[in-house]
Design a protein around this motif. Structure first.
Motif, PDB file in Angstrom:
ATOM      1  N   ASP A  54       0.840  -1.193   0.000  1.00  0.00           N
ATOM      2  CA  ASP A  54       0.000   0.000   0.000  1.00  0.00           C
ATOM      3  C   ASP A  54       0.876   1.243   0.000  1.00  0.00           C
ATOM      4  O   ASP A  54       0.656   2.175   0.760  1.00  0.00           O
ATOM      5  CB  ASP A  54      -0.934  -0.005   1.219  1.00  0.00           C
ATOM      6  CG  ASP A  54      -2.092   0.976   1.036  1.00  0.00           C
ATOM      7  OD1 ASP A  54      -2.365   1.361  -0.109  1.00  0.00           O
ATOM      8  OD2 ASP A  54      -2.692   1.357   2.048  1.00  0.00           O
ATOM      9  N   GLY A  55       1.899   1.231  -0.836  1.00  0.00           N
ATOM     10  CA  GLY A  55       2.738   2.401  -0.987  1.00  0.00           C
ATOM     11  C   GLY A  55       4.072   2.268  -0.300  1.00  0.00           C
ATOM     12  O   GLY A  55       4.245   1.490   0.642  1.00  0.00           O
ATOM     13  N   PRO A  56       5.056   3.038  -0.755  1.00  0.00           N
ATOM     14  CA  PRO A  56       6.419   2.936  -0.221  1.00  0.00           C
ATOM     15  C   PRO A  56       6.538   3.326   1.243  1.00  0.00           C
ATOM     16  O   PRO A  56       7.390   2.808   1.952  1.00  0.00           O
ATOM     17  CB  PRO A  56       7.216   3.889  -1.124  1.00  0.00           C
ATOM     18  CG  PRO A  56       6.202   4.803  -1.722  1.00  0.00           C
ATOM     19  CD  PRO A  56       4.963   4.000  -1.868  1.00  0.00           C
ATOM     20  N   ARG A  57       5.713   4.248   1.712  1.00  0.00           N
ATOM     21  CA  ARG A  57       5.832   4.665   3.103  1.00  0.00           C
ATOM     22  C   ARG A  57       5.549   3.516   4.056  1.00  0.00           C
ATOM     23  O   ARG A  57       6.289   3.285   5.022  1.00  0.00           O
ATOM     24  CB  ARG A  57       4.877   5.828   3.397  1.00  0.00           C
ATOM     25  CG  ARG A  57       4.991   6.378   4.810  1.00  0.00           C
ATOM     26  CD  ARG A  57       4.097   7.584   5.009  1.00  0.00           C
ATOM     27  NE  ARG A  57       4.456   8.668   4.105  1.00  0.00           N
ATOM     28  CZ  ARG A  57       3.807   9.826   4.043  1.00  0.00           C
ATOM     29  NH1 ARG A  57       2.738  10.028   4.820  1.00  0.00           N
ATOM     30  NH2 ARG A  57       4.188  10.750   3.211  1.00  0.00           N
ATOM     31  N   LEU A  58       4.491   2.781   3.790  1.00  0.00           N
ATOM     32  CA  LEU A  58       4.173   1.631   4.641  1.00  0.00           C
ATOM     33  C   LEU A  58       5.229   0.535   4.488  1.00  0.00           C
ATOM     34  O   LEU A  58       5.539  -0.171   5.448  1.00  0.00           O
ATOM     35  CB  LEU A  58       2.795   1.073   4.296  1.00  0.00           C
ATOM     36  CG  LEU A  58       1.602   1.748   4.967  1.00  0.00           C
ATOM     37  CD1 LEU A  58       0.309   1.081   4.537  1.00  0.00           C
ATOM     38  CD2 LEU A  58       1.730   1.689   6.478  1.00  0.00           C
ATOM     39  N   ALA A  59       5.769   0.398   3.274  1.00  0.00           N
ATOM     40  CA  ALA A  59       6.801  -0.618   3.059  1.00  0.00           C
ATOM     41  C   ALA A  59       8.039  -0.313   3.898  1.00  0.00           C
ATOM     42  O   ALA A  59       8.614  -1.211   4.522  1.00  0.00           O
ATOM     43  CB  ALA A  59       7.172  -0.682   1.574  1.00  0.00           C
ATOM     44  N   VAL A  60       8.449   0.945   3.923  1.00  0.00           N
ATOM     45  CA  VAL A  60       9.612   1.336   4.722  1.00  0.00           C
ATOM     46  C   VAL A  60       9.324   1.132   6.206  1.00  0.00           C
ATOM     47  O   VAL A  60      10.171   0.646   6.960  1.00  0.00           O
ATOM     48  CB  VAL A  60      10.000   2.800   4.434  1.00  0.00           C
ATOM     49  CG1 VAL A  60      11.085   3.262   5.398  1.00  0.00           C
ATOM     50  CG2 VAL A  60      10.480   2.948   2.995  1.00  0.00           C
ATOM     51  N   ARG A  61       8.131   1.497   6.617  1.00  0.00           N
ATOM     52  CA  ARG A  61       7.750   1.327   8.028  1.00  0.00           C
ATOM     53  C   ARG A  61       7.775  -0.149   8.423  1.00  0.00           C
ATOM     54  O   ARG A  61       8.258  -0.507   9.496  1.00  0.00           O
ATOM     55  CB  ARG A  61       6.353   1.900   8.259  1.00  0.00           C
ATOM     56  CG  ARG A  61       5.917   1.907   9.724  1.00  0.00           C
ATOM     57  CD  ARG A  61       4.457   2.316   9.850  1.00  0.00           C
ATOM     58  NE  ARG A  61       4.203   3.588   9.167  1.00  0.00           N
ATOM     59  CZ  ARG A  61       2.986   4.063   8.943  1.00  0.00           C
ATOM     60  NH1 ARG A  61       1.918   3.345   9.293  1.00  0.00           N
ATOM     61  NH2 ARG A  61       2.832   5.219   8.344  1.00  0.00           N
ATOM     62  N   GLU A  62       7.278  -0.995   7.525  1.00  0.00           N
ATOM     63  CA  GLU A  62       7.266  -2.426   7.820  1.00  0.00           C
ATOM     64  C   GLU A  62       8.674  -2.998   7.844  1.00  0.00           C
ATOM     65  O   GLU A  62       9.009  -3.836   8.675  1.00  0.00           O
ATOM     66  CB  GLU A  62       6.402  -3.162   6.794  1.00  0.00           C
ATOM     67  CG  GLU A  62       6.425  -4.677   6.903  1.00  0.00           C
ATOM     68  CD  GLU A  62       5.791  -5.198   8.173  1.00  0.00           C
ATOM     69  OE1 GLU A  62       5.853  -6.421   8.400  1.00  0.00           O
ATOM     70  OE2 GLU A  62       5.236  -4.388   8.949  1.00  0.00           O
ATOM     71  N   LEU A  63       9.525  -2.551   6.904  1.00  0.00           N
ATOM     72  CA  LEU A  63      10.910  -3.010   6.887  1.00  0.00           C
ATOM     73  C   LEU A  63      11.621  -2.613   8.171  1.00  0.00           C
ATOM     74  O   LEU A  63      12.374  -3.412   8.745  1.00  0.00           O
ATOM     75  CB  LEU A  63      11.650  -2.424   5.679  1.00  0.00           C
ATOM     76  CG  LEU A  63      13.139  -2.764   5.562  1.00  0.00           C
ATOM     77  CD1 LEU A  63      13.341  -4.281   5.482  1.00  0.00           C
ATOM     78  CD2 LEU A  63      13.761  -2.076   4.345  1.00  0.00           C
ATOM     79  N   ALA A  64      11.363  -1.397   8.649  1.00  0.00           N
ATOM     80  CA  ALA A  64      11.973  -0.941   9.904  1.00  0.00           C
ATOM     81  C   ALA A  64      11.494  -1.786  11.069  1.00  0.00           C
ATOM     82  O   ALA A  64      12.255  -2.064  12.004  1.00  0.00           O
ATOM     83  CB  ALA A  64      11.651   0.534  10.135  1.00  0.00           C
TER      84      ALA A  64
END
Length: 279
Positions: free
Chosen positions: A21-31
């Motif tokens: 659901d977008g790069p922002r959530l992807a980065v948050r999940e990776l973190a």
């Protein structure tokens, strides 16, 4: 808005992999999954942008290429590796403490590597296969050690988790296993370049942009092996999803077949690089 699912719910569903659901959530999940490797991926991405700017602003060349091209290539590669491994490594059935320690080791090696490559670029000299001075020899030796350490840490994680039960669908789990295993093979294939002190034994026509020699180049096999880390987990995930939807039978067999074919291609590419010596 779809959120990422909790990967450790233990249901073994392939859908646990990601709900994009977008790069922002992807980065948050990776973190959330691996803060250490997420930080390294972010740093390498920032360096990639800086090195690309250097290509545009700095007219110097090394070996016919822009002086900042190699640092940019390595920064992008390391960013992709750390982001991918941070993401799929979360599924490895090892303790969080062990995973964090290994991640710190990988992060340290990645940072040392890019600092040395960038430093040599700043000096306007080659970072690889450069024995011009004692400093250049030392830099190249340290780079070699850091890559070996990084690869050994990844291999260690795989060995520790190989026979344990993953928290995702079996097909996806096998994709992760195969992807990491062939990544390790591809990384150590790069050792052939170090042993022979050259990236290519052949000569003649090259591939545009990459500069790979068509008659025999270890970088092709090296590249293919490293990107098994992205390709095979994705194959495993897609196979598992297809099986859940009832459109694919025996997804594990499919993943193993694709992994076997990938391994054969990797072997063929390596043997092709050796062709000038064999023949």
């Amino acid at each position: 808005m779809d959120e990422f699912r909790n990967e450790r719910s233990g249901t073994g569903s392939a859908a646990q992999f990601v709900r994009w659901d977008g790069p922002r959530l992807a980065v948050r999940e990776l973190a959330r999954r691996n803060a250490v490797l997420c930080g390294v991926a972010a740093l390498q991405t920032a360096l990639l942008v800086a090195f690309l700017a250097g290509i545009a602003l700095d007219p110097r060349t090394v070996g016919g290429d822009p002086v900042w091209l190699k640092p940019a290539t390595f920064a992008g590669s390391i960013a992709l590796f750390t982001a991918t491994f941070g993401w799929i490594g979360y599924h490895l059935p090892v303790s969080e403490r062990f995973l964090r320690r290994v991640s710190i080791g990988i992060a340290a090696a990645a940072i040392i590597e890019i600092v040395l490559i960038g430093g040599q670029a700043g000096r306007g000299v080659e970072s690889h296969f450069n024995d011009s001075t004692l400093l250049d020899q030392s830099v190249y030796a340290i780079m070699g050690v850091t890559i070996v350490v990084m690869t050994a840490l990844v291999a260690w994680l795989l060995v520790r988790s190989w026979r344990r039960e993953f928290d995702v669908a079996p097909a996806f789990a096998w994709g992760i296993r195969a992807g990491i295993a062939l990544f390790v093979v591809g990384a150590f294939e790069g050792g052939a370049m170090v042993a022979l002190e050259t990236a290519a034994l052949g000569s003649g026509q090259t591939v545009p942009v990459t500069g790979w020699v068509l008659s025999g180049d270890f970088r092709v096999a090296h590249f293919a092996g490293l990107h098994a880390l992205q390709a095979l987990p994705l194959v495993g995930y897609l196979a598992a999803v297809a099986a859940e939807r009832g459109s694919l039978e025996r997804p594990v067999r499919i993943v193993r077949l694709v992994g076997g074919v990938y391994a054969l291609v990797l072997l063929a590419l390596f043997l092709h690089a050796l062709t000038p010596v064999i023949w």
